[in-house]
Design a protein around this motif. Structure first.
Motif, PDB file in Angstrom:
ATOM      1  N   TRP A  17      38.764  39.751  31.797  1.00  0.00           N
ATOM      2  CA  TRP A  17      38.395  39.640  30.383  1.00  0.00           C
ATOM      3  C   TRP A  17      38.359  41.025  29.734  1.00  0.00           C
ATOM      4  O   TRP A  17      38.871  41.203  28.622  1.00  0.00           O
ATOM      5  N   VAL A  21      40.554  42.397  26.408  1.00  0.00           N
ATOM      6  CA  VAL A  21      40.009  42.858  25.125  1.00  0.00           C
ATOM      7  C   VAL A  21      40.156  44.366  24.947  1.00  0.00           C
ATOM      8  O   VAL A  21      39.545  44.958  24.063  1.00  0.00           O
ATOM      9  N   GLN A  65      30.773  44.247  20.441  1.00  0.00           N
ATOM     10  CA  GLN A  65      31.546  43.385  19.540  1.00  0.00           C
ATOM     11  C   GLN A  65      32.305  42.318  20.330  1.00  0.00           C
ATOM     12  O   GLN A  65      32.312  41.151  19.959  1.00  0.00           O
ATOM     13  N   ALA A  66      32.927  42.726  21.429  1.00  0.00           N
ATOM     14  CA  ALA A  66      33.659  41.766  22.266  1.00  0.00           C
ATOM     15  C   ALA A  66      32.707  40.728  22.857  1.00  0.00           C
ATOM     16  O   ALA A  66      33.043  39.544  22.933  1.00  0.00           O
ATOM     17  N   ASP A  68      29.847  39.725  21.506  1.00  0.00           N
ATOM     18  CA  ASP A  68      29.453  38.822  20.418  1.00  0.00           C
ATOM     19  C   ASP A  68      30.505  37.747  20.194  1.00  0.00           C
ATOM     20  O   ASP A  68      30.180  36.573  20.042  1.00  0.00           O
ATOM     21  N   THR A  69      31.760  38.158  20.185  1.00  0.00           N
ATOM     22  CA  THR A  69      32.852  37.200  20.005  1.00  0.00           C
ATOM     23  C   THR A  69      32.894  36.206  21.163  1.00  0.00           C
ATOM     24  O   THR A  69      33.026  34.998  20.953  1.00  0.00           O
ATOM     25  N   LEU A  70      32.759  36.706  22.367  1.00  0.00           N
ATOM     26  CA  LEU A  70      32.785  35.844  23.546  1.00  0.00           C
ATOM     27  C   LEU A  70      31.634  34.843  23.525  1.00  0.00           C
ATOM     28  O   LEU A  70      31.820  33.660  23.793  1.00  0.00           O
ATOM     29  N   LYS A  71      30.440  35.308  23.189  1.00  0.00           N
ATOM     30  CA  LYS A  71      29.264  34.426  23.127  1.00  0.00           C
ATOM     31  C   LYS A  71      29.442  33.353  22.060  1.00  0.00           C
ATOM     32  O   LYS A  71      29.076  32.200  22.268  1.00  0.00           O
ATOM     33  N   THR A  72      30.031  33.713  20.924  1.00  0.00           N
ATOM     34  CA  THR A  72      30.280  32.736  19.865  1.00  0.00           C
ATOM     35  C   THR A  72      31.245  31.670  20.358  1.00  0.00           C
ATOM     36  O   THR A  72      31.002  30.466  20.184  1.00  0.00           O
ATOM     37  N   GLN A  73      32.326  32.075  20.995  1.00  0.00           N
ATOM     38  CA  GLN A  73      33.300  31.123  21.534  1.00  0.00           C
ATOM     39  C   GLN A  73      32.646  30.243  22.587  1.00  0.00           C
ATOM     40  O   GLN A  73      32.864  29.026  22.634  1.00  0.00           O
ATOM     41  N   GLU A  76      30.344  27.641  21.041  1.00  0.00           N
ATOM     42  CA  GLU A  76      31.075  26.603  20.328  1.00  0.00           C
ATOM     43  C   GLU A  76      31.678  25.563  21.258  1.00  0.00           C
ATOM     44  O   GLU A  76      31.887  24.427  20.870  1.00  0.00           O
TER      45      GLU A  76
END
Length: 109
Positions: A17, A21, A65-66, A68-73, A76
């Motif tokens: 991962w 990124v 930042q990466a 945060d994006t991963l946690k959001t995905q 969801e």
């Protein structure tokens, strides 16, 4: 790599991962500290700076930042757990139970 299986990622998957990124240069520190998917989800700003000793500010910011994006995905695509549902109803009634008539009812203790 499936985000939904994030908690099952081993350190090798975390490294994969990171490379994806653009943070592959942080792979060694993640492997050395045996950061797996579950631990990745729990990393804090302090962990990144103080425990993992990632000194370059740009790297810390990019990793946060990466993450945060991963946690959001991740959030969801994972099924809601009862505790998550209850936590999301705190603004309403005590337990957020809705009757068919649309009236609220408090759960019996």
């Amino acid at each position: 790599m499936k985000v939904s299986a994030l908690e099952e990622w081993g350190p090798e998957a975390v490294v994969e991962w990171l490379k994806g990124v653009g943070l592959g240069h942080l792979s060694e520190v993640m492997m050395k500290n045996e950061i797996d998917g579950g631990m990745l989800l729990e990393l804090t700003r302090d962990d990144i700076k103080d425990e993992l000793c990632i000194e370059v500010l740009a790297d810390r910011k990019a990793l946060l930042q990466a993450l945060d994006t991963l946690k959001t995905q991740y959030n969801e695509c994972r099924p809601a757990r009862p505790a998550d549902i209850l936590a999301s109803t705190k603004g309403g009634t005590e337990y957020g139970l809705v009757l068919p008539e649309g009236k609220q009812k408090r759960a019996q203790a």
